[in-house]
Design an enzyme around this catalytic site. Structure first.
Site, short mmCIF file in Angstrom:
data_model
loop_
_atom_site.label_atom_id
_atom_site.label_comp_id
_atom_site.label_asym_id
_atom_site.label_seq_id
_atom_site.Cartn_x
_atom_site.Cartn_y
_atom_site.Cartn_z
N HIS A 1 41.78 65.54 -4.15
CA HIS A 1 40.97 66.67 -3.25
C HIS A 1 39.51 66.79 -3.77
O HIS A 1 38.44 67.03 -3.15
CB HIS A 1 41.51 67.68 -2.81
CG HIS A 1 41.36 67.89 -1.59
ND1 HIS A 1 41.07 67.27 -0.30
CD2 HIS A 1 41.77 69.24 -0.80
CE1 HIS A 1 41.25 67.87 1.02
NE2 HIS A 1 41.55 68.87 0.55
N ASN B 1 38.56 75.18 2.17
CA ASN B 1 38.59 75.27 3.71
C ASN B 1 37.22 76.39 4.00
O ASN B 1 37.15 76.84 5.18
CB ASN B 1 39.87 75.81 4.21
CG ASN B 1 40.14 77.16 3.59
OD1 ASN B 1 39.62 77.61 2.54
ND2 ASN B 1 41.53 77.68 4.10
N ASP C 1 36.88 63.15 -0.35
CA ASP C 1 37.87 62.42 -0.37
C ASP C 1 38.00 62.15 1.15
O ASP C 1 38.09 62.72 2.08
CB ASP C 1 39.17 63.29 -1.01
CG ASP C 1 39.52 64.35 -0.47
OD1 ASP C 1 38.54 65.44 -0.08
OD2 ASP C 1 40.47 64.62 0.21
N ASN D 1 39.66 69.88 5.92
CA ASN D 1 39.32 71.12 6.22
C ASN D 1 37.85 71.61 5.73
O ASN D 1 37.31 72.59 6.20
CB ASN D 1 40.39 71.99 5.39
CG ASN D 1 41.69 72.09 6.11
OD1 ASN D 1 41.77 72.00 7.41
ND2 ASN D 1 42.55 72.56 5.26
#
Length: 208
Positions: free
Chosen positions: A20, A68, A93, A114
Site C-alpha cells: 500500500h 483513508n 498502488d 480509500n
C-alpha cells in the site's frame, strides 16, 4: 504542468515496506532525484518539500494521515497555494496491474482505493493525474486488505521498483509537458525484442 506531486501510503514502521506504500516509495525516489528534503508540516498533515523546475514552484507531499484520510493533506496544500486538480499527480498502488506495470492516467474512478476516494471527496473533483503502480491482486476480494498491507516477496518488490525507476526517469518529460513521451516510457515494461535478421535471398528470388 504539475505543481504538486503526491505519494500515498500509511505512516509507521509496520507499514513502511507494505504494498500500500508504493506511492511513498515513488515520492521518496523523486525527492532524492530532485534533491528535495521533506519536512513535517502540521498545516498540511504530511511531509512536504518544495523546489523549482524551469522557474516554477513544485511541491512534494507525503500525507502522514492514514490512507483513508489522504485527501485532508492534499486539499489543504492545494487550496492554500491555489493548485488546480489537473496540476496534481498522485502516485498510488494499483491492484488491477501486475507488479512491474505502471500507467499514467488523468481522472477516472477510485476503484475502491480509500486514498483516492478521500482525495476525490476533499478536492470535489477526480480531475487529477494518477500514477498507477501495479502491485497485483490476490485473486479473492476478501483478501485485498491483507494483500495491500503485506510486504511483497522479493521478486515482486524488484518489479515494483523497476516501474518506480521508469516513472522517475519520465518525470522530467512530464514536468516539461511532454505527456506522450513520458507515457511511452512509463508504460513500457520490457524493451522491444529486436527483429531477427532476414535470411539472404537466392539470386532471382522475390520476398514471400
Amino acid at each position: 504542468m504539475f505543481k504538486l506531486l503526491v505519494g500515498l501510503g500509511n505512516p509507521g514502521p509496520e507499514y513502511e515496506d507494505t504494498r500500500h506504500n508504493a506511492g511513498w516509495w515513488w515520492l521518496d525516489r523523486v525527492a532524492a532525484d530532485l534533491r528535495v528534503t521533506l519536512h513535517p508540516e502540521r498545516s498540511y498533515f504530511g511531509l512536504v518539500g518544495r523546489t523549482q523546475v524551469q522557474g516554477q514552484p513544485l511541491w512534494l507531499l507525503k500525507p502522514t494521515t492514514y490512507m483513508n484520510r489522504s485527501g485532508q493533506a492534499v486539499a489543504a496544500l492545494a487550496r492554500f497555494f491555489k493548485i488546480a486538480p489537473h496540476e496534481i499527480l498522485v502516485a498510488h498502488d494499483e491492484l488491477d496491474l501486475p507488479p512491474g506495470d505502471a500507467r499514467l492516467k488523468r481522472g477516472g474512478g477510485h476503484a475502491g482505493h480509500n486514498g483516492l476516494r478521500d482525495i476525490h471527496a476533499q478536492l470535489g473533483s477526480a480531475d487529477h493525474w494518477r500514477l498507477r503502480l501495479g502491485i497485483g491482486h490476490p485473486g479473492v476480494k476478501a483478501e485485498v486488505v491483507h494483500w495491500v498491507l503485506r510486504k511483497p516477496p522479493q521478486e515482486q518488490r524488484q518489479a515494483i521498483d523497476a516501474a518506480i525507476d521508469r516513472a522517475a526517469h519520465a518525470l522530467p518529460l512530464l514536468l516539461a509537458g511532454d505527456v506522450a513521451r513520458a507515457t511511452s516510457l512509463i508504460h513500457t515494461t520490457q524493451p522491444p525484442r529486436p527483429k531477427p535478421p532476414r535470411p539472404p535471398q537466392a539470386p532471382g528470388s522475390t520476398p514471400g
